[in-house]
Design a protein around this motif. Structure first.
Motif, PDB file in Angstrom:
ATOM      1  N   MET A   1       0.837  -1.176   0.000  1.00 40.41           N
ATOM      2  CA  MET A   1       0.000   0.000   0.000  1.00 40.41           C
ATOM      3  C   MET A   1       0.888   1.247   0.000  1.00 40.41           C
ATOM      4  O   MET A   1       1.949   1.259   0.603  1.00 40.41           O
ATOM      5  N   PHE A   2       0.415   2.270  -0.673  1.00 42.71           N
ATOM      6  CA  PHE A   2       1.137   3.518  -0.789  1.00 42.71           C
ATOM      7  C   PHE A   2       0.278   4.650  -0.230  1.00 42.71           C
ATOM      8  O   PHE A   2      -0.935   4.527  -0.134  1.00 42.71           O
ATOM      9  N   THR A   3       0.930   5.756   0.097  1.00 46.66           N
ATOM     10  CA  THR A   3       0.234   6.947   0.555  1.00 46.66           C
ATOM     11  C   THR A   3       0.520   8.062  -0.436  1.00 46.66           C
ATOM     12  O   THR A   3       1.677   8.330  -0.763  1.00 46.66           O
ATOM     13  N   GLU A   4      -0.543   8.708  -0.910  1.00 49.97           N
ATOM     14  CA  GLU A   4      -0.384   9.819  -1.835  1.00 49.97           C
ATOM     15  C   GLU A   4      -0.734  11.131  -1.141  1.00 49.97           C
ATOM     16  O   GLU A   4      -1.711  11.197  -0.387  1.00 49.97           O
ATOM     17  N   LEU A   5       0.070  12.142  -1.416  1.00 55.62           N
ATOM     18  CA  LEU A   5      -0.230  13.493  -0.962  1.00 55.62           C
ATOM     19  C   LEU A   5      -1.078  14.153  -2.036  1.00 55.62           C
ATOM     20  O   LEU A   5      -0.684  14.198  -3.206  1.00 55.62           O
ATOM     21  N   GLN A   6      -2.237  14.658  -1.624  1.00 60.27           N
ATOM     22  CA  GLN A   6      -3.103  15.381  -2.541  1.00 60.27           C
ATOM     23  C   GLN A   6      -3.181  16.836  -2.111  1.00 60.27           C
ATOM     24  O   GLN A   6      -3.208  17.137  -0.913  1.00 60.27           O
ATOM     25  N   LEU A   7      -3.188  17.722  -3.112  1.00 58.59           N
ATOM     26  CA  LEU A   7      -3.325  19.153  -2.867  1.00 58.59           C
ATOM     27  C   LEU A   7      -4.584  19.665  -3.542  1.00 58.59           C
ATOM     28  O   LEU A   7      -5.021  19.124  -4.562  1.00 58.59           O
ATOM     29  N   SER A   8      -5.137  20.717  -2.962  1.00 56.62           N
ATOM     30  CA  SER A   8      -6.263  21.435  -3.534  1.00 56.62           C
ATOM     31  C   SER A   8      -5.934  22.917  -3.402  1.00 56.62           C
ATOM     32  O   SER A   8      -5.397  23.347  -2.386  1.00 56.62           O
ATOM     33  N   ALA A   9      -6.241  23.690  -4.438  1.00 58.46           N
ATOM     34  CA  ALA A   9      -5.944  25.126  -4.393  1.00 58.46           C
ATOM     35  C   ALA A   9      -6.879  25.883  -5.311  1.00 58.46           C
ATOM     36  O   ALA A   9      -7.454  25.316  -6.245  1.00 58.46           O
ATOM     37  N   ASN A  10      -6.983  27.161  -5.054  1.00 58.85           N
ATOM     38  CA  ASN A  10      -7.708  28.075  -5.919  1.00 58.85           C
ATOM     39  C   ASN A  10      -6.650  28.796  -6.751  1.00 58.85           C
ATOM     40  O   ASN A  10      -5.867  29.576  -6.211  1.00 58.85           O
ATOM     41  N   LEU A  11      -6.606  28.517  -8.049  1.00 58.51           N
ATOM     42  CA  LEU A  11      -5.608  29.107  -8.941  1.00 58.51           C
ATOM     43  C   LEU A  11      -6.190  30.330  -9.649  1.00 58.51           C
ATOM     44  O   LEU A  11      -7.274  30.260 -10.211  1.00 58.51           O
ATOM     45  N   VAL A  12      -5.446  31.432  -9.614  1.00 53.12           N
ATOM     46  CA  VAL A  12      -5.849  32.655 -10.302  1.00 53.12           C
ATOM     47  C   VAL A  12      -4.814  32.947 -11.380  1.00 53.12           C
ATOM     48  O   VAL A  12      -3.657  33.263 -11.074  1.00 53.12           O
ATOM     49  N   ASN A  13      -5.197  32.770 -12.623  1.00 57.11           N
ATOM     50  CA  ASN A  13      -4.334  32.994 -13.785  1.00 57.11           C
ATOM     51  C   ASN A  13      -3.066  32.136 -13.747  1.00 57.11           C
ATOM     52  O   ASN A  13      -2.029  32.524 -14.284  1.00 57.11           O
ATOM     53  N   ILE A  14      -3.146  30.989 -13.098  1.00 60.01           N
ATOM     54  CA  ILE A  14      -2.049  30.012 -13.052  1.00 60.01           C
ATOM     55  C   ILE A  14      -2.549  28.732 -13.694  1.00 60.01           C
ATOM     56  O   ILE A  14      -3.622  28.233 -13.355  1.00 60.01           O
ATOM     57  N   GLN A  15      -1.763  28.212 -14.634  1.00 60.89           N
ATOM     58  CA  GLN A  15      -2.112  26.965 -15.308  1.00 60.89           C
ATOM     59  C   GLN A  15      -1.800  25.763 -14.430  1.00 60.89           C
ATOM     60  O   GLN A  15      -2.597  24.845 -14.308  1.00 60.89           O
ATOM     61  N   SER A  16      -0.594  25.770 -13.800  1.00 64.15           N
ATOM     62  CA  SER A  16      -0.173  24.642 -12.979  1.00 64.15           C
ATOM     63  C   SER A  16       0.987  25.060 -12.087  1.00 64.15           C
ATOM     64  O   SER A  16       1.610  26.103 -12.303  1.00 64.15           O
ATOM     65  N   PHE A  17       1.268  24.211 -11.084  1.00 64.63           N
ATOM     66  CA  PHE A  17       2.483  24.368 -10.290  1.00 64.63           C
ATOM     67  C   PHE A  17       2.997  22.985  -9.911  1.00 64.63           C
ATOM     68  O   PHE A  17       2.236  22.021  -9.852  1.00 64.63           O
ATOM     69  N   VAL A 151      -1.340  37.037 -10.649  1.00 62.05           N
ATOM     70  CA  VAL A 151      -1.414  35.576 -10.633  1.00 62.05           C
ATOM     71  C   VAL A 151      -1.312  35.132  -9.173  1.00 62.05           C
ATOM     72  O   VAL A 151      -0.726  35.836  -8.345  1.00 62.05           O
ATOM     73  N   GLY A 152      -1.898  33.986  -8.875  1.00 67.97           N
ATOM     74  CA  GLY A 152      -1.821  33.540  -7.491  1.00 67.97           C
ATOM     75  C   GLY A 152      -2.295  32.115  -7.266  1.00 67.97           C
ATOM     76  O   GLY A 152      -3.005  31.526  -8.090  1.00 67.97           O
ATOM     77  N   ILE A 153      -1.862  31.603  -6.136  1.00 69.62           N
ATOM     78  CA  ILE A 153      -2.298  30.301  -5.630  1.00 69.62           C
ATOM     79  C   ILE A 153      -2.844  30.584  -4.239  1.00 69.62           C
ATOM     80  O   ILE A 153      -2.121  31.104  -3.385  1.00 69.62           O
ATOM     81  N   TYR A 154      -4.103  30.258  -4.015  1.00 70.90           N
ATOM     82  CA  TYR A 154      -4.765  30.592  -2.759  1.00 70.90           C
ATOM     83  C   TYR A 154      -5.467  29.372  -2.175  1.00 70.90           C
ATOM     84  O   TYR A 154      -5.758  28.412  -2.881  1.00 70.90           O
ATOM     85  N   GLU A 155      -5.745  29.451  -0.870  1.00 73.68           N
ATOM     86  CA  GLU A 155      -6.524  28.432  -0.163  1.00 73.68           C
ATOM     87  C   GLU A 155      -5.956  27.024  -0.369  1.00 73.68           C
ATOM     88  O   GLU A 155      -6.692  26.079  -0.624  1.00 73.68           O
ATOM     89  N   LEU A 156      -4.629  26.901  -0.250  1.00 67.96           N
ATOM     90  CA  LEU A 156      -3.979  25.602  -0.426  1.00 67.96           C
ATOM     91  C   LEU A 156      -4.351  24.675   0.727  1.00 67.96           C
ATOM     92  O   LEU A 156      -4.245  25.038   1.891  1.00 67.96           O
ATOM     93  N   LYS A 157      -4.811  23.488   0.377  1.00 66.80           N
ATOM     94  CA  LYS A 157      -5.153  22.453   1.356  1.00 66.80           C
ATOM     95  C   LYS A 157      -4.439  21.175   0.961  1.00 66.80           C
ATOM     96  O   LYS A 157      -4.134  20.959  -0.212  1.00 66.80           O
ATOM     97  N   SER A 158      -4.201  20.313   1.950  1.00 62.58           N
ATOM     98  CA  SER A 158      -3.567  19.026   1.673  1.00 62.58           C
ATOM     99  C   SER A 158      -4.263  17.912   2.430  1.00 62.58           C
ATOM    100  O   SER A 158      -4.909  18.152   3.446  1.00 62.58           O
ATOM    101  N   ARG A 159      -4.123  16.715   1.905  1.00 70.17           N
ATOM    102  CA  ARG A 159      -4.616  15.505   2.583  1.00 70.17           C
ATOM    103  C   ARG A 159      -3.828  14.314   2.042  1.00 70.17           C
ATOM    104  O   ARG A 159      -3.191  14.398   0.992  1.00 70.17           O
ATOM    105  N   PHE A 160      -3.881  13.233   2.794  1.00 64.86           N
ATOM    106  CA  PHE A 160      -3.238  11.991   2.384  1.00 64.86           C
ATOM    107  C   PHE A 160      -4.312  10.956   2.098  1.00 64.86           C
ATOM    108  O   PHE A 160      -5.310  10.887   2.826  1.00 64.86           O
ATOM    109  N   ILE A 161      -4.088  10.155   1.045  1.00 67.11           N
ATOM    110  CA  ILE A 161      -4.966   9.025   0.779  1.00 67.11           C
ATOM    111  C   ILE A 161      -4.110   7.784   0.647  1.00 67.11           C
ATOM    112  O   ILE A 161      -2.951   7.850   0.234  1.00 67.11           O
ATOM    113  N   VAL A 162      -4.669   6.644   1.010  1.00 65.92           N
ATOM    114  CA  VAL A 162      -3.977   5.366   0.893  1.00 65.92           C
ATOM    115  C   VAL A 162      -4.470   4.680  -0.367  1.00 65.92           C
ATOM    116  O   VAL A 162      -5.680   4.593  -0.612  1.00 65.92           O
ATOM    117  N   VAL A 163      -3.518   4.225  -1.201  1.00 64.70           N
ATOM    118  CA  VAL A 163      -3.848   3.540  -2.448  1.00 64.70           C
ATOM    119  C   VAL A 163      -3.152   2.184  -2.470  1.00 64.70           C
ATOM    120  O   VAL A 163      -2.110   1.993  -1.842  1.00 64.70           O
TER     121      VAL A 163
END
Length: 165
Positions: A1-17, A151-163
């Motif tokens: 089993m593996f653990t993945e880090l997941q991110l969530s963010a509100n991107l303003v004029n940003i394609q990716s990071f 441009v901006g990255i806002y409201e960054l959140k993280s969580r872990f899931i097991v896969v």
């Protein structure tokens, strides 16, 4: 089993990071699965650093994970490895959780993630590259000179899931 880090963010004029380079530091809080001990501080792990596990009965170790830690309570040796080629960019929609890295954890559970510096962002529509993005405050903003806008990255959140695989 593996653990993945997941991110969530509100991107303003940003394609990716994405995390920049094999020396990018992933700051993690852990818990020993054997006794439940939780160190108060964050540990960091990078792809380009490895440590040796102690072999049993004098035999050499079979693998060299990216991080080896010994529990202060039960003295069990635990390890974490960044799964090869698992680091991905975040290009999700607003508030959408996306897996950005996969860990192989032996003897520890991942509890928390602390984003810091070393990210690279790409401007939407302009392709402008913003290096050394610091997400330590869980947000970041700058100015895209090509498109002449914020441009901006806002409201960054993280969580872990097991896969499983």
């Amino acid at each position: 089993m593996f653990t993945e880090l997941q991110l969530s963010a509100n991107l303003v004029n940003i394609q990716s990071f994405t995390a920049e380079g094999a020396d990018f530091r992933w700051y993690l809080k852990i818990r020993c699965k054997n006794c439940g001990e939780e160190p108060a501080h964050f540990l960091y792990i990078t792809e380009d650093e490895t440590a040796d596990l102690k072999g049993e009965c004098g035999t050499p170790p079979r693998r060299s994970p990216n991080l080896v830690t010994r529990c202060k309570m039960c003295h069990k040796e635990n390890s974490i490895n960044i799964v090869g080629r698992s680091v991905k960019e975040y290009s999700g929609g607003n508030d959408q959780f996306v897996s950005v890295v996969r860990f192989d954890c032996r003897g520890v559970e991942l509890l928390d993630y602390s984003p810091r510096t070393g990210w690279v962002a790409t401007g939407a529509d302009s392709g402008a590259v913003f290096s050394e993005v610091d997400l330590g405050e869980k947000e970041w903003c700058d100015y895209d000179k090509i498109k002449e806008r914020e441009v901006g990255i806002y409201e960054l959140k993280s969580r872990f899931i097991v896969v499983k695989s």
